[in-house]
Design a protein around this motif. Structure first.
Motif, PDB file in Angstrom:
ATOM      1  N   UNK A 296       0.826  -1.211   0.000  1.00 36.36           N
ATOM      2  CA  UNK A 296       0.000   0.000   0.000  1.00 36.36           C
ATOM      3  C   UNK A 296       0.860   1.261   0.000  1.00 36.36           C
ATOM      4  N   UNK A 297       1.924   1.250   0.780  1.00 34.20           N
ATOM      5  CA  UNK A 297       2.792   2.427   0.861  1.00 34.20           C
ATOM      6  C   UNK A 297       3.400   2.723  -0.504  1.00 34.20           C
ATOM      7  N   UNK A 298       3.865   1.694  -1.167  1.00 32.68           N
ATOM      8  CA  UNK A 298       4.512   1.876  -2.473  1.00 32.68           C
ATOM      9  C   UNK A 298       3.506   2.260  -3.551  1.00 32.68           C
ATOM     10  N   UNK A 299       2.377   1.581  -3.594  1.00 30.62           N
ATOM     11  CA  UNK A 299       1.404   1.820  -4.650  1.00 30.62           C
ATOM     12  C   UNK A 299       0.700   3.166  -4.488  1.00 30.62           C
ATOM     13  N   UNK A 304      -0.060   9.126  -8.647  1.00 30.95           N
ATOM     14  CA  UNK A 304       0.253  10.554  -8.724  1.00 30.95           C
ATOM     15  C   UNK A 304      -0.974  11.312  -9.239  1.00 30.95           C
ATOM     16  N   UNK A 305      -1.369  12.421  -8.583  1.00 34.04           N
ATOM     17  CA  UNK A 305      -0.801  12.968  -7.344  1.00 34.04           C
ATOM     18  C   UNK A 305      -1.302  12.204  -6.121  1.00 34.04           C
ATOM     19  N   UNK A 306      -0.403  12.027  -5.152  1.00 32.79           N
ATOM     20  CA  UNK A 306      -0.746  11.310  -3.924  1.00 32.79           C
ATOM     21  C   UNK A 306      -0.862  12.307  -2.770  1.00 32.79           C
ATOM     22  N   UNK A 307      -2.004  12.280  -2.092  1.00 33.95           N
ATOM     23  CA  UNK A 307      -2.228  13.196  -0.968  1.00 33.95           C
ATOM     24  C   UNK A 307      -2.845  12.426   0.187  1.00 33.95           C
ATOM     25  N   UNK A 308      -3.157  13.118   1.267  1.00 29.20           N
ATOM     26  CA  UNK A 308      -3.726  12.463   2.448  1.00 29.20           C
ATOM     27  C   UNK A 308      -5.089  11.868   2.151  1.00 29.20           C
ATOM     28  N   UNK A 309      -5.877  12.549   1.359  1.00 29.41           N
ATOM     29  CA  UNK A 309      -7.205  12.039   1.030  1.00 29.41           C
ATOM     30  C   UNK A 309      -7.102  10.720   0.282  1.00 29.41           C
ATOM     31  N   UNK A 310      -6.187  10.661  -0.643  1.00 30.30           N
ATOM     32  CA  UNK A 310      -5.985   9.431  -1.398  1.00 30.30           C
ATOM     33  C   UNK A 310      -5.486   8.310  -0.482  1.00 30.30           C
ATOM     34  N   UNK A 314      -7.460   4.736   0.413  1.00 32.66           N
ATOM     35  CA  UNK A 314      -6.840   3.447   0.095  1.00 32.66           C
ATOM     36  C   UNK A 314      -6.833   2.538   1.319  1.00 32.66           C
ATOM     37  N   UNK A 315      -6.428   3.075   2.468  1.00 31.63           N
ATOM     38  CA  UNK A 315      -6.373   2.258   3.675  1.00 31.63           C
ATOM     39  C   UNK A 315      -7.775   1.882   4.163  1.00 31.63           C
ATOM     40  N   UNK A 316      -8.728   2.760   3.970  1.00 32.75           N
ATOM     41  CA  UNK A 316     -10.113   2.458   4.348  1.00 32.75           C
ATOM     42  C   UNK A 316     -10.643   1.257   3.563  1.00 32.75           C
ATOM     43  N   UNK A 360       3.306  -0.196 -14.023  1.00 30.94           N
ATOM     44  CA  UNK A 360       4.726  -0.559 -13.953  1.00 30.94           C
ATOM     45  C   UNK A 360       5.120  -1.007 -12.550  1.00 30.94           C
ATOM     46  N   UNK A 361       4.677  -0.270 -11.532  1.00 32.25           N
ATOM     47  CA  UNK A 361       5.114  -0.562 -10.165  1.00 32.25           C
ATOM     48  C   UNK A 361       4.309  -1.694  -9.522  1.00 32.25           C
ATOM     49  N   UNK A 362       3.050  -1.853  -9.889  1.00 26.51           N
ATOM     50  CA  UNK A 362       2.245  -2.921  -9.293  1.00 26.51           C
ATOM     51  C   UNK A 362       2.365  -4.236 -10.047  1.00 26.51           C
ATOM     52  N   UNK A 363       2.575  -4.147 -11.356  1.00 27.17           N
ATOM     53  CA  UNK A 363       2.612  -5.353 -12.166  1.00 27.17           C
ATOM     54  C   UNK A 363       1.237  -5.875 -12.546  1.00 27.17           C
TER      55      UNK A 363
END
Length: 421
Positions: A296-299, A304-310, A314-316, A360-363
């Protein structure tokens, strides 16, 4: 009276003749008419022509030999240039040239030009048809270097981060969970959901690190997949798993007495420590595992853009998925994390919903994540109505951006609801 002429010796006469001959040679013009050329006879019509045979002098032989030698050398040089074209550097580019010269006439053949392939009628008509239908080939989004801003941050481990996540992907494949509920005669998926919901509530009250709850749930599932547990000991397994996870992740882990109080003294201190020892022995003390949190941290960073709301969204969605046994068993940690990012982007109306950087990063492609994302969104849609509301209460808080109050993504609402337990 007889006139006498001077008598010159024969030897002196020869010397005078040689001097005259040398004098004549000096005054002679080069390649001029020296009087040895015969006039061409007049050709008359109707009469047979007579061939004129001229004597071949040594000068003519020398000229012919020299010309033949020049032509042979020129042909050899031309063949050599054709086999080995010269490479010249022009503005940083190597240009191959073929050079062919005709030495006798001092002429140089023009450079060979490569002809551009002409477009066929079919290709032209196809391009026009696509343009008329609005079908155009759009360039792919470039893959963004998400680690560029952390290049000077030693804690970010930019040099090794790609290798680390490659190892995580390999580890989750080798140590993936299997369907273990059939091995638990006294348990079912609903009991597990109640336990995980309670553990998330305990985690929130103790204000623990996010990593702790993900490792706690991972320890519970791995232990249940290897050891049958009676129903009365299920909560004990949860408490002991949290104690192990907090000792691994936290600087100040909660004490055993705190866990006894939070469980309403249902278990003694000795029971908790005994279960802790049993779990560690069954798992072989293997606690460095790739949980959904590390992905989760990496993805989220790649979104982009990554902010607190995003990040909160995601964690929710991920924690909603952790409660449900079917989601954990059918999706490995990296796929669950990627699906949560995809569902969060659709919920927050990010366009495009899936980028080349995320792929690319998740595969994972968008099609691979759609089904799991639909399930997560269905949990979101009924989060306020379900009996298990620990995740909802956690993310309805303004400190978490109140993302639980956001409307669920309509484009991903699953046809069959599965949010209630």
């Amino acid at each position: 009276m007889t006139s006498y002429e001077p008598v010159v010796p024969i030897q002196q006469q020869n010397i005078v003749a040689d001097v005259k001959q040398k004098h004549e040679r000096r005054n002679r013009k080069a390649l001029g008419d020296i009087g040895n050329l015969a006039a061409a006879p007049v050709v008359e019509i109707g009469k047979p022509q007579t061939q004129i045979s001229r004597p071949i002098t040594s000068l003519m032989i020398l000229i012919r030999t020299f010309r033949a030698q020049l032509l042979a050398n020129g042909q050899a040089a031309a063949d050599k240039n054709i086999k080995k074209p010269l490479a010249e550097e022009n503005n940083g580019n190597l240009v191959s040239k073929q050079k062919k010269e005709v030495v006798g006439n001092h002429e140089e053949t023009p450079k060979r030009r490569t002809r551009k392939p002409s477009k066929t009628l079919t290709s032209v008509l196809t391009a026009r048809s696509k343009a008329a239908c609005g079908i155009t080939t759009k360039p792919k989004d470039p893959v963004v270097n998400i680690d560029e801003s952390d290049i000077n941050n030693e804690l970010a481990e930019v040099e090794y981060v790609e290798d680390i996540y490659t190892f995580y992907k390999l580890s989750e494949t080798e140590g993936g969970l299997r369907d273990y509920m059939n091995l638990q005669p006294d348990l079912n998926a609903k009991m597990r959901a109640i336990l995980v919901d309670w553990l998330i509530e305990v985690h929130r009250k103790f204000e623990l690190m996010p990593e702790s709850i993900y490792l706690t749930i991972n320890i519970v599932d791995r232990y249940l997949s290897q050891k049958p547990v009676p129903r009365r000991e299920l909560q004990l397994v949860g408490i002991s798993a949290m104690l192990i996870a907090c000792k691994y992740e936290e600087i100040w882990p909660p004490e055993v007495n705190d866990l006894m109080v939070i469980s309403d003294n249902a278990y003694t201190r000795d029971q908790i420590l005994a279960m802790e020892k049993a779990i560690l022995g069954e798992l072989g003390w293997y606690l460095t595992v790739p949980t959904p949190y590390v992905f989760l941290v990496r993805y989220t960073k790649a979104s982009i853009p990554s902010d607190d709301e995003m990040g909160n969204m995601v964690f929710f969605l991920t924690e909603l998925g952790l409660i449900h046994y079917s989601v954990i068993i059918t999706n490995n940690p990296s796929k669950l994390a990627a699906s949560a990012v995809y569902a969060a982007r659709c919920t927050l109306n990010k366009t495009p919903a899936w980028t080349e950087t995320l792929k690319h990063h998740t595969g994972y492609s968008e099609d691979q994540l759609r089904e799991c994302a639909k399930v997560l969104v269905s949990f979101h849609a009924c989060a306020s109505e379900t009996k298990l509301k620990a995740v909802y209460r956690k993310y309805v808080n303004p400190e978490k951006g109140a993302v639980a109050l956001f409307p669920a993504a309509r484009s991903l609402v699953a046809e069959v609801g599965g949010g209630s337990s």
